[in-house]
Design an enzyme around this catalytic site. Sequence first.
Site, short mmCIF file in Angstrom:
data_model
loop_
_atom_site.label_atom_id
_atom_site.label_comp_id
_atom_site.label_asym_id
_atom_site.label_seq_id
_atom_site.Cartn_x
_atom_site.Cartn_y
_atom_site.Cartn_z
N ARG B 104 0.76 -1.04 0.02
CA ARG B 104 0.03 -0.04 0.11
C ARG B 104 0.91 1.01 -0.01
NH1 ARG B 104 -2.61 1.95 -2.55
NH2 ARG B 104 -4.00 -0.25 -2.66
N LYS B 139 2.34 25.27 -5.25
CA LYS B 139 1.05 24.84 -4.56
C LYS B 139 1.20 23.19 -4.69
CE LYS B 139 -1.64 28.80 -6.15
NZ LYS B 139 -2.92 29.29 -7.06
N LYS B 171 4.91 39.48 -5.74
CA LYS B 171 3.65 39.09 -6.23
C LYS B 171 2.75 40.36 -6.02
CE LYS B 171 3.40 34.01 -5.77
NZ LYS B 171 2.68 33.10 -5.21
N GLU B 201 5.21 39.62 -10.66
CA GLU B 201 3.86 39.40 -11.23
C GLU B 201 3.42 40.74 -11.63
OE1 GLU B 201 1.05 37.47 -8.46
OE2 GLU B 201 -0.44 38.59 -9.49
N ASP B 222 -0.10 37.24 -14.93
CA ASP B 222 -1.11 36.48 -14.15
C ASP B 222 -2.82 36.66 -14.88
OD1 ASP B 222 -1.83 34.79 -12.22
OD2 ASP B 222 -2.64 36.65 -11.00
#
Lengths: 286, 286, 286, 286, 286, 286
Positions: B104, B139, B171, B201, B222
């Site tokens: 597993r 992410k 960002k 960004e 973006d």
Amino acid sequence: MPELAPLPDLIVEPIVRAALAEDLGRAGDITTSAVVAADAYFSGGIVARRDGTIAGTQAALIVLNLVDPTVSVSVQAPDGTSVSAGDTILHIEGPARAVLTAERTALNMMCHLSGVATVTAELVAAVGNNKARITCTRKTTPNLRTLEKHAVRAGGGVSHRFGLDDGILIKDNHVALAGGIRPAIQRAKANIGHMVKIEVEVDTLHQLDEALSEGIDAVLLDNMDPDMLRRAVQTIEGRAISEASGRITADQVPAVAASGVDIISAGWITHSAPALDLGLDFGVTI
Amino acid sequence: MPELAPLPDLIVEPIVRAALAEDLGRAGDITTSAVVAADAYFSGGIVARRDGTIAGTQAALIVLNLVDPTVSVSVQAPDGTSVSAGDTILHIEGPARAVLTAERTALNMMCHLSGVATVTAELVAAVGNNKARITCTRKTTPNLRTLEKHAVRAGGGVSHRFGLDDGILIKDNHVALAGGIRPAIQRAKANIGHMVKIEVEVDTLHQLDEALSEGIDAVLLDNMDPDMLRRAVQTIEGRAISEASGRITADQVPAVAASGVDIISAGWITHSAPALDLGLDFGVTI
Amino acid sequence: MPELAPLPDLIVEPIVRAALAEDLGRAGDITTSAVVAADAYFSGGIVARRDGTIAGTQAALIVLNLVDPTVSVSVQAPDGTSVSAGDTILHIEGPARAVLTAERTALNMMCHLSGVATVTAELVAAVGNNKARITCTRKTTPNLRTLEKHAVRAGGGVSHRFGLDDGILIKDNHVALAGGIRPAIQRAKANIGHMVKIEVEVDTLHQLDEALSEGIDAVLLDNMDPDMLRRAVQTIEGRAISEASGRITADQVPAVAASGVDIISAGWITHSAPALDLGLDFGVTI
Amino acid sequence: MPELAPLPDLIVEPIVRAALAEDLGRAGDITTSAVVAADAYFSGGIVARRDGTIAGTQAALIVLNLVDPTVSVSVQAPDGTSVSAGDTILHIEGPARAVLTAERTALNMMCHLSGVATVTAELVAAVGNNKARITCTRKTTPNLRTLEKHAVRAGGGVSHRFGLDDGILIKDNHVALAGGIRPAIQRAKANIGHMVKIEVEVDTLHQLDEALSEGIDAVLLDNMDPDMLRRAVQTIEGRAISEASGRITADQVPAVAASGVDIISAGWITHSAPALDLGLDFGVTI
Amino acid sequence: MPELAPLPDLIVEPIVRAALAEDLGRAGDITTSAVVAADAYFSGGIVARRDGTIAGTQAALIVLNLVDPTVSVSVQAPDGTSVSAGDTILHIEGPARAVLTAERTALNMMCHLSGVATVTAELVAAVGNNKARITCTRKTTPNLRTLEKHAVRAGGGVSHRFGLDDGILIKDNHVALAGGIRPAIQRAKANIGHMVKIEVEVDTLHQLDEALSEGIDAVLLDNMDPDMLRRAVQTIEGRAISEASGRITADQVPAVAASGVDIISAGWITHSAPALDLGLDFGVTI
Amino acid sequence: MPELAPLPDLIVEPIVRAALAEDLGRAGDITTSAVVAADAYFSGGIVARRDGTIAGTQAALIVLNLVDPTVSVSVQAPDGTSVSAGDTILHIEGPARAVLTAERTALNMMCHLSGVATVTAELVAAVGNNKARITCTRKTTPNLRTLEKHAVRAGGGVSHRFGLDDGILIKDNHVALAGGIRPAIQRAKANIGHMVKIEVEVDTLHQLDEALSEGIDAVLLDNMDPDMLRRAVQTIEGRAISEASGRITADQVPAVAASGVDIISAGWITHSAPALDLGLDFGVTI
């Protein structure tokens, strides 16, 4: 659903700490350290960008606390809450550097676990008025099993075994190697304590009869269609808990549940649930 | 694709060991210990049940070795291989108890990572003859980032930053807190060493101009549609690497790639890739 | 020098905790426990016994906090401050037992890291009005790299790569094994993401031409004298960052810097910096 | 010098593993993986570039073994050996990728520890025919104390306490807080087991008398000049071991040793020893 | 007794490694390193000095292997074997230094665990022809639970819950806080998965009736004398597993077992079992 | 007995944390989470059910704090206190869930360590007016040595070596392998620092003479009867510390102590001390 108690921080904290360390690397958040002033302040929160069911708030709280204990967080949508796009889940106030540094790790935790909770809740809803409960399996994301099983509970499901050591599940390979269902069950009973349950995977009604005749706690009815499930449930007659398994999708749940089984298990709710889209927004109000 | 070197075992082993420990719990595989004889022998392998691209063989090898170093494994389909349903990926010989105990954890690793490789390979195929390369983001699934980024490479993609510390990515929130793109870039340049790249960004062509005028290594375009991406690429004129980002699906990749961007990044290939269905079968032949 | 943000405690604390555990052993501070009364009180501080530049205050604060969170510390000379012999760096008040138990670990951290900062500051001063920046290398003390690189920044330097994974540095051995500078650079470019820089070590102007023709981010000019460095800088013409390297002492820095190189790197500022002499004194006043 | 037994691998391996992990980061040696072919072969060794005394071979062997157990190493100059510039210390054969990946961590260990051994050996040589032994202190590099103390032994020195828990050392601050040397010694004796020695720091002959009258195992004669040391040794008359301490350099050792003290301790041989220059060369022959 | 499968090394090794590190400290076995020649050879074994039942051989094997993998060990008396004073348990050949260094840790493990196995076997013998099985509790030595529970199995007993998470055991305090046995059981059933058993502690036959009427898996009959146990067993009529508990000594076991209970649990077999006296002897023959 | 300083939390906390994690497993306290309301409150304490001497309060405080820092505890009977059955040791107030979850781990720690302290105190009392001190050995429970040695001190005893590295103890096997007591002692002296004591095990007065003639710190008089001990003490004449050893029970202590030995050591006070019976009671008043 009964109240969902949080997991012990002692269990969750090391997982969260490792995830944060994975993102910080050796030098920490070099962008934020360079670009954002030490006294910049953040007021805002984590907000849903899609409808879903929330899990992972405990992990997010720990991430923020590990980065900076002076960040204050209030939970608007605790684990198990259904949210709509636009709803605030956590309201956050504190040093902007800390919040930006914690953002991705907190979101990675919450988006993943809320994704698990969301698909679980969809299966639970599909059960309707039938008695079946939705459960996950050991097909979980490596090193996130405890958190994912908690997310399944947040979605209204229940947990199966937590690992190889807290329940006997005799599968087809075990049966083949033991020389049959009967000797497999007998060997299991000779080895275990009185607090361990025994479940046996069966593919046919003949195997089901053999397993029931030995006395077991549960049967895993593997890859049976609803008709065969119904006949299996009738055969069992309450002598064991019945679990339907085998790539059961939300569309199939109503028919499976109508067969009268006690448990519907699905591996994909932990290993293939898409992340729920959440984001960090400035200036959200509660 | 150039040859894909394995990760150092020193990096992979602790992750695998923790995952195995998570499954073994405190008492180990009580079903197999009770039901399967110590001298039972396994000959078989891990087999694809769906078409896809393989990743995670290194993790599976380590799982099997940790459970029992006498298990012998030969890799039929190394990381990066496209397989069809029915293909054998690993051929395994050894004590049956060990193989069943490891099953597993090995499959959880391989199914997850092959799922990442498979969707990456689909995006890479969708790029066609355009120059764009597919890359993942931060992410990722908590504590699996290194393995997932390796799986992205197995699928033909390349890696973005590994964390907060090995690249500057300014960002929108950073820009807001720094008081503009210009001061943000200037502060970044004053703080970092000569081996760190700076990406910014931008949401508009105006921001793009401002960023380019300061001199940067890359721009994150973006949530722009293909037309706007094309105009951005024309504006950049090779002065920076261009990265298109923002929930780009396989269907959208051809148009995005046709805009001329250098990089297409997608968070979902790590956080929402469905597991590739693999299983352990007795008696497979190579 | 821009403001120096502290490292995340999450990164520093485990290193400090291990160092303290190394000193406490299995039974703790048996001298202090036996000899000093539980209610004895300490008021004093850590004081410079030589002139130098300070680093490591974060580590010292964590040591004291780990031994006893009731100890109160005020930082008189933060990382990056130049101090003279006799200056107080930390003012400390609290239970005497805790302070004496923490003393050696705190001083070992601060003396070592301040030693690194001090020699770095000397090199930075030697650069004078030239543009060159001083950087360290991967020749660091095992398990202290993050702290030492932070100390280099406290001394006014900047960081090079943090490890083998966050930058490509093609050295002479790589070139030899790859069959030349050109194939080495080409293979590197085929394998890496868009956020990774490529630097190549060159020993001759011929090699420099070959490297520049492939397009790279930086060149390591190894063991060249100031004249040859000047010619190399002229050859580069801004097409890459230039780094001078090779046992460069403080005496040699002015001439090296005058050659026009962008970066002067020195391994000895981390691996051979003598500790700065600091001590713990009773009764110091601020 | 008696034969120097190696430290248990169980103690050394975790330190080495952490140092290697620090260098590998999250993605491993991206330069070597990209640039060097998997089947490239290395034959060469670690070579001295300066004269000195070797320590750290055990750590280097473990580094190489952790990266690739198929690398074969033969030790030409074991710990404690004096080498001249050009001498081969380790002869190494194996996959080139592994050797290049291990190079820096192995060298960082060996250069640092050989640096400690080299300055220790210089002090030992300066003792000449006097009986004094050279010992280190607790002023060690954080988290390297065990390895540094072993390096001191490789240089011909002996070890002092390993930490706060394996010996009583009553220093000036303890005396001040205890209200005198006498009560400090009495409290220590009341608290410890029969296998723990007691040493007391004294600054004057008066303090020395007081300490000797209570019965102790050793006295630390702090910052005394050779004349005063001679008088102290005469006062002690064999009733305790005498240790001279206080920034003693190689130049001062002959005079200090001639005073008749048993032990000369020096913190700088661990905290400020410059690294010994060693390098990895292709094609060295034994 | 069925064959006793070993625990996974992955579980046992970290416990053994920590115990060995605890004994080695920072400098290792300084007596043996100094006194015994590197090439001295040991041939002998671990021998029983009292009659008893063996457990812990796996731990001893791992200790010896961790100190020196060239030591060869053959197990003469595997876990679960009854031995007489003078019997050899492990025959050991290898470097004398390694064996002496490993001796105490290996013996500490084996003496403690064989002590647990020995008292368990005495209780099992005292059960005679009755059906009752002997089980331990969670009153185990901190951080040795898994090994102690394995030792109980070596002595012929079976395991109870492994921790707070793998079984519901509703005790008197839970009942008091839940407002009765009935609501406590109902809340438990609403929260748990289908593989978790529920046991309830009862002090009276009235409580027993209440618990049985809700449907439970097992009852803990706390501190009842044999007569009351007999009446409880009659009341239960096979509707639940019956467990007698409460400081039951070997003398009391026959009467308790004769009451017809299924399980007799005893905390003292893990927390207060005296160590079995074993020693390391030179020159033993098999 | 002098005041007993607590161990550093840095040492105790990891042991306690591991023990708590061992009990919590993967899912935590599923009984309490399901059955007890989140706002239920506990007021009560840990109470002695037998007479004895207390140790382990520090561990219990850490357990409770780790589960829930809002639990408040006041120590009524600190380590080293003699208690009678019925006495309250810790008074505890706080959330009932936390107290019930922590209960077993806290009690397992305190019952075990108080058991060690209790038998030690019995031996100390048996010494009477003789000068002998009671000490433990390295025959401790794996991974609990530091806590057990502290418990011995709580019972009025003192500590022996903490491990293999903080004292030389030449035993019979070392003597045999070194070729005699004399060469063994000489080799030891050549290898160790000035803060390490040397003890030698002797079985006969002849061996004792040989050991004393070399000059040693202590002798271990192994398995000698009181008469022979008396003759040994006379032979030693204060030239070394005398330690009597060899399965000495409380009954034998008076005669052994009367022989004039300095130290009586006993392994069984750590490896075979029965747990002291303590329990958690609701509603106790101080």
